[in-house]
Design a protein around this motif. Structure first.
Motif, PDB file in Angstrom:
ATOM      1  N   ASP A 180       0.840  -1.226  -0.161  1.00  0.00           N
ATOM      2  CA  ASP A 180      -0.115  -0.166  -0.088  1.00  0.00           C
ATOM      3  C   ASP A 180       0.976   1.099   0.034  1.00  0.00           C
ATOM      4  OD1 ASP A 180      -1.819   1.905   0.311  1.00  0.00           O
ATOM      5  OD2 ASP A 180      -2.956   0.735   2.000  1.00  0.00           O
ATOM      6  N   ASN A 181       1.146   1.499  -1.327  1.00  0.00           N
ATOM      7  CA  ASN A 181       2.408   2.984  -1.200  1.00  0.00           C
ATOM      8  C   ASN A 181       1.893   4.044  -0.653  1.00  0.00           C
ATOM      9  OD1 ASN A 181       3.860   1.254  -3.015  1.00  0.00           O
ATOM     10  ND2 ASN A 181       2.603   1.767  -4.916  1.00  0.00           N
ATOM     11  N   GLU A 182       0.528   4.359  -0.985  1.00  0.00           N
ATOM     12  CA  GLU A 182       0.042   5.621  -0.242  1.00  0.00           C
ATOM     13  C   GLU A 182       0.201   5.515   1.272  1.00  0.00           C
ATOM     14  OE1 GLU A 182      -3.728   6.721  -1.471  1.00  0.00           O
ATOM     15  OE2 GLU A 182      -3.122   6.884  -3.801  1.00  0.00           O
ATOM     16  N   ARG A 183      -0.280   4.499   1.965  1.00  0.00           N
ATOM     17  CA  ARG A 183      -0.079   4.459   3.603  1.00  0.00           C
ATOM     18  C   ARG A 183       1.047   4.608   3.802  1.00  0.00           C
ATOM     19  NH1 ARG A 183       0.923   0.691   7.151  1.00  0.00           N
ATOM     20  NH2 ARG A 183       1.337  -1.152   5.633  1.00  0.00           N
ATOM     21  N   PHE A 184       2.094   3.873   3.115  1.00  0.00           N
ATOM     22  CA  PHE A 184       3.561   4.032   3.600  1.00  0.00           C
ATOM     23  C   PHE A 184       4.213   5.318   3.426  1.00  0.00           C
ATOM     24  CE2 PHE A 184       3.957  -0.741   3.526  1.00  0.00           C
ATOM     25  CZ  PHE A 184       4.854  -0.906   4.523  1.00  0.00           C
ATOM     26  N   SER A 185       3.786   6.074   2.437  1.00  0.00           N
ATOM     27  CA  SER A 185       4.178   7.268   2.185  1.00  0.00           C
ATOM     28  C   SER A 185       3.549   8.080   3.251  1.00  0.00           C
ATOM     29  CB  SER A 185       3.793   7.863   0.723  1.00  0.00           C
ATOM     30  OG  SER A 185       4.296   9.299   0.376  1.00  0.00           O
ATOM     31  N   ARG A 186       2.204   7.960   3.469  1.00  0.00           N
ATOM     32  CA  ARG A 186       1.590   8.865   4.306  1.00  0.00           C
ATOM     33  C   ARG A 186       2.253   8.891   5.874  1.00  0.00           C
ATOM     34  NH1 ARG A 186      -2.981   7.351   3.045  1.00  0.00           N
ATOM     35  NH2 ARG A 186      -3.142   5.749   4.372  1.00  0.00           N
ATOM     36  N   GLU A 187       2.329   7.521   6.324  1.00  0.00           N
ATOM     37  CA  GLU A 187       2.945   7.095   7.635  1.00  0.00           C
ATOM     38  C   GLU A 187       4.232   7.645   7.765  1.00  0.00           C
ATOM     39  OE1 GLU A 187       2.249   3.014   8.174  1.00  0.00           O
ATOM     40  OE2 GLU A 187       0.051   3.202   8.467  1.00  0.00           O
ATOM     41  N   VAL A 188       5.282   7.589   6.807  1.00  0.00           N
ATOM     42  CA  VAL A 188       6.599   8.139   6.884  1.00  0.00           C
ATOM     43  C   VAL A 188       6.422   9.464   7.070  1.00  0.00           C
ATOM     44  CG1 VAL A 188       8.792   8.461   5.743  1.00  0.00           C
ATOM     45  CG2 VAL A 188       7.622   6.064   5.687  1.00  0.00           C
ATOM     46  N   GLU A 189       5.713  10.232   6.374  1.00  0.00           N
ATOM     47  CA  GLU A 189       5.752  11.641   6.598  1.00  0.00           C
ATOM     48  C   GLU A 189       4.999  12.051   8.272  1.00  0.00           C
ATOM     49  OE1 GLU A 189       6.769  14.081   4.911  1.00  0.00           O
ATOM     50  OE2 GLU A 189       7.774  12.618   3.536  1.00  0.00           O
ATOM     51  N   GLY A 190       4.012  11.245   8.439  1.00  0.00           N
ATOM     52  CA  GLY A 190       3.569  11.437   9.877  1.00  0.00           C
ATOM     53  C   GLY A 190       4.833  11.145  10.863  1.00  0.00           C
ATOM     54  N   GLU A 191       5.921  10.519  10.598  1.00  0.00           N
ATOM     55  CA  GLU A 191       6.573  10.081  11.632  1.00  0.00           C
ATOM     56  C   GLU A 191       8.081  10.805  11.585  1.00  0.00           C
ATOM     57  OE1 GLU A 191       6.636   7.894  14.187  1.00  0.00           O
ATOM     58  OE2 GLU A 191       4.504   6.927  13.708  1.00  0.00           O
ATOM     59  N   ARG A 192       8.029  11.889  10.908  1.00  0.00           N
ATOM     60  CA  ARG A 192       9.290  12.616  10.707  1.00  0.00           C
ATOM     61  C   ARG A 192       9.809  13.034  12.025  1.00  0.00           C
ATOM     62  NH1 ARG A 192      11.612  10.881   6.105  1.00  0.00           N
ATOM     63  NH2 ARG A 192      10.371  11.263   4.216  1.00  0.00           N
ATOM     64  N   GLU A 193       9.006  13.656  12.922  1.00  0.00           N
ATOM     65  CA  GLU A 193       9.300  14.189  14.149  1.00  0.00           C
ATOM     66  C   GLU A 193       9.719  13.131  15.006  1.00  0.00           C
ATOM     67  OE1 GLU A 193       7.484  17.119  17.589  1.00  0.00           O
ATOM     68  OE2 GLU A 193       6.524  17.237  15.760  1.00  0.00           O
ATOM     69  N   ARG A 194       8.957  11.969  15.058  1.00  0.00           N
ATOM     70  CA  ARG A 194       9.218  10.791  16.061  1.00  0.00           C
ATOM     71  C   ARG A 194      10.626  10.220  15.571  1.00  0.00           C
ATOM     72  NH1 ARG A 194       3.770   7.674  17.398  1.00  0.00           N
ATOM     73  NH2 ARG A 194       2.605   9.418  18.375  1.00  0.00           N
ATOM     74  N   ALA A 195      10.961  10.540  14.408  1.00  0.00           N
ATOM     75  CA  ALA A 195      12.270   9.876  13.847  1.00  0.00           C
ATOM     76  C   ALA A 195      13.265  10.576  14.296  1.00  0.00           C
ATOM     77  CB  ALA A 195      12.222   9.707  12.304  1.00  0.00           C
TER      78      ALA A 195
END
Length: 393
Positions: A180-195
Motif C-alpha cells: 500500500d504505497n500511499e499508506r507507507f508514504s503517508r505514515e513516513v511523513e507523519g513519523e518525521r518528528e518521532r524519527a
C-alpha cells in the motif's frame, strides 16, 4: 455470483489490502482460506486479524486433532477438501504449489475441471535445486503449469520462472507485487518528528543512515553490510539493522566496537515507518531472494535502494536512477556502493525522489486488476471486463 476460493499460507499483513480489493469485486463471492494462523518464521511480530471484509477460514483450526497428530499442513489439506466439497467453488486461486493444501487444490482442479490460477514469488535466479530434487521439481511444475488456467506473474523474474517450466503466452497474466504505497508514504511523513526523537534515542549522529529490514538469517547476507561498513571506517555513516533471527548474535559480535551499527530487533509493522523516516538508503544484498517486498516499502517511503541483481524486486524496481544494483556478493562492491551513495548528496536525493515516483506504477489497485483480469479471461465466464482503478476502489 461467481464463487472464488483463494488459498494462502498465513494471514500476512501485506496481503490484506489486496484481498480487501478482491473481496470488493461485485461479481465475486470471495472466500480466503489460510493454511495456518501463524508461522514462527514470519517477518512481522503482530498477530494477524481474524476479521476481514472478505470471508476467511483458517484451515488448520478446523480439525485440531489432525493438526496435533499429523501437523498443520496435512490437517489444512483435509479441511480444504471438505471446504471445496461443501462450497463447490467456481474458480480457485492458489498462492503456491508445494504444500499439502496447495496439492489438494491443484488435484481438485484436475479432477473436477475447476479452473485454477497459480501465484507465487518464485524467481528464475533463485531456482537452484539440483540432483533428484531438481528432477522431481521439474516434473511436478511442468504438470502444474500445463494444467493451470492462469499463471499470475508478480514481476519479470517470476514470469521467466513460469516460462522455464513451459508456460504458454495465453496462460500468463500480470499482477505486480505491491504494498500500500500511499499508506507507507503517508505514515513516513507523519513519523518525521518521532524519527528525530528515535535518532537521539539510538545515538545516531551520522548524516547518512543505511537501513536493513528483515529476518537475520544466512541468505540475507547482513554480514556483508557490516563488513562493508568496517571498510568505511571514519566515514560519517550509520547502519540500522531492523529484525531478528538466528544470525543476530554472530552479527552483533561481527559489529562489536563499531558504534555506527545499531541492532534494533524485531519491530511491529505499524512502527516500521519511523525507521524508514529516519533512513536514507535501504540495503538488501540477499542471496536467493524471491521478491523482497521491503524494497517496495522503502521506495514508497522515499529511500534509495542497494540490492543484488538477482533479487526479484531489484530486477524490476532498482536501477541507476534510484540506487545501485550489485552484480556480486563481494564486500568491496558493496562498500563502493555505500560510499558512492553517501558522499554525493545531490545524487542520493535524486535517487530518493525517483524511488517514490517509480513505485507508483506498482500499486495494490493494479495488482487487484491483474488478478481479476486473469480470472475473468481464463474461466470462460461472463464476468465484466477488468475494472478501472476507481471501480476497484
Amino acid at each position: 455470483m461467481k464463487r472464488v476460493l483463494l488459498l494462502n499460507n498465513i494471514p500476512a499483513p501485506y496481503f490484506d489490502p489486496l484481498f480487501a480489493k478482491l473481496g470488493d469485486e461485485r461479481d465475486w463471492s470471495l472466500r480466503v482460506c489460510y493454511t495456518s494462523v501463524w508461522n514462527a518464521n514470519a517477518g512481522w511480530v503482530e498477530k494477524p486479524m481474524d476479521e476481514a471484509r472478505y470471508r476467511t477460514i483458517v484451515l488448520d483450526r478446523e480439525h485440531p486433532m489432525l493438526t496435533r497428530w499429523f501437523g498443520s499442513s496435512f490437517s489444512a489439506a483435509v479441511s480444504l477438501i471438505s471446504e471445496m466439497w461443501r462450497d463447490r467453488p467456481d474458480y480457485l486461486i492458489s498462492y503456491g504449489y508445494t504444500l499439502f493444501p496447495q496439492y489438494a487444490a491443484i488435484i481438485w482442479s484436475a479432477l473436477t475441471g475447476t479452473p485454477v490460477a497459480i501465484i507465487g514469488d518464485a524467481n528464475i535466479h533463485a531456482d537452484g535445486t539440483r540432483g533428484l530434487r531438481r528432477l522431481i521439481k521439474r516434473m511436478w511444475l511442468e504438470r502444474v503449469v500445463s494444467r493451470a488456467a492462469a499463471l499470475i506473474a508478480i514481476g519479470t523474474a517470476n514470469r521467466q520462472f513460469w516460462e522455464r517450466y513451459g508456460a504458454r503466452k495465453e496462460q500468463l497474466f500480470e499482477a505486480k507485487y505491491a504494498v500500500d504505497n500511499e499508506r507507507f508514504s503517508r505514515e513516513v511523513e507523519g513519523e518525521r518528528e518521532r524519527a528525530s526523537q528515535l535518532r537521539a534515542e539510538l545515538g545516531v549522529t551520522a548524516s547518512v543512515v543505511f537501513l536493513f529490514v528483515g529476518r537475520l538469517v544466512k541468505r540475507k547476507n547482513v554480514d556483508l553490510i557490516v563488513k562493508a561498513m568496517n571498510q568505511l571506517k571514519g566515514r560519517d555513516l550509520a547502519l540500522l539493522v531492523v529484525g531478528d533471527g538466528e544470525e543476530r548474535v554472530a552479527l552483533e559480535a561481527l559489529a562489536a566496537g563499531d558504534r555506527r551499527v545499531r541492532f534494533v530487533g524485531a519491530v511491529p509493522q505499524r512502527d516500521l515507518a519511523r525507521y524508514y523516516a529516519l533512513a536514507d538508503v535501504l540495503v538488501l544484498p540477499a542471496r536467493d531472494e524471491p521478491w523482497g517486498l521491503v524494497i517496495n516499502e522503502a521506495m514508497a517511503a522515499g529511500l534509495a535502494v542497494i540490492a543484488h541483481e538477482h533479487c526479484g524486486a531489484a530486477v524490476d524496481l532498482v536501477g541507476a536512477d534510484n540506487g545501485f544494483v550489485l552484480q556480486s556478493w563481494s564486500i568491496e562492491e558493496l562498500a563502493s556502493a555505500l560510499e558512492r551513495i553517501a558522499v554525493d548528496d545531490k545524487m542520493r536525493e535524486r535517487m530518493r525522489a525517483c524511488s517514490q515516483q517509480k513505485i507508483k506504477e506498482w500499486s495494490i489497485e493494479g495488482a487487484a486488476r491483474g488478478i481479476i483480469d486473469a480470472v475473468m479471461r481464463s474461466s470462460g465466464s461472463n464476468l465484466r471486463s477488468a475494472p478501472t482503478v476507481g471501480e476497484v476502489e
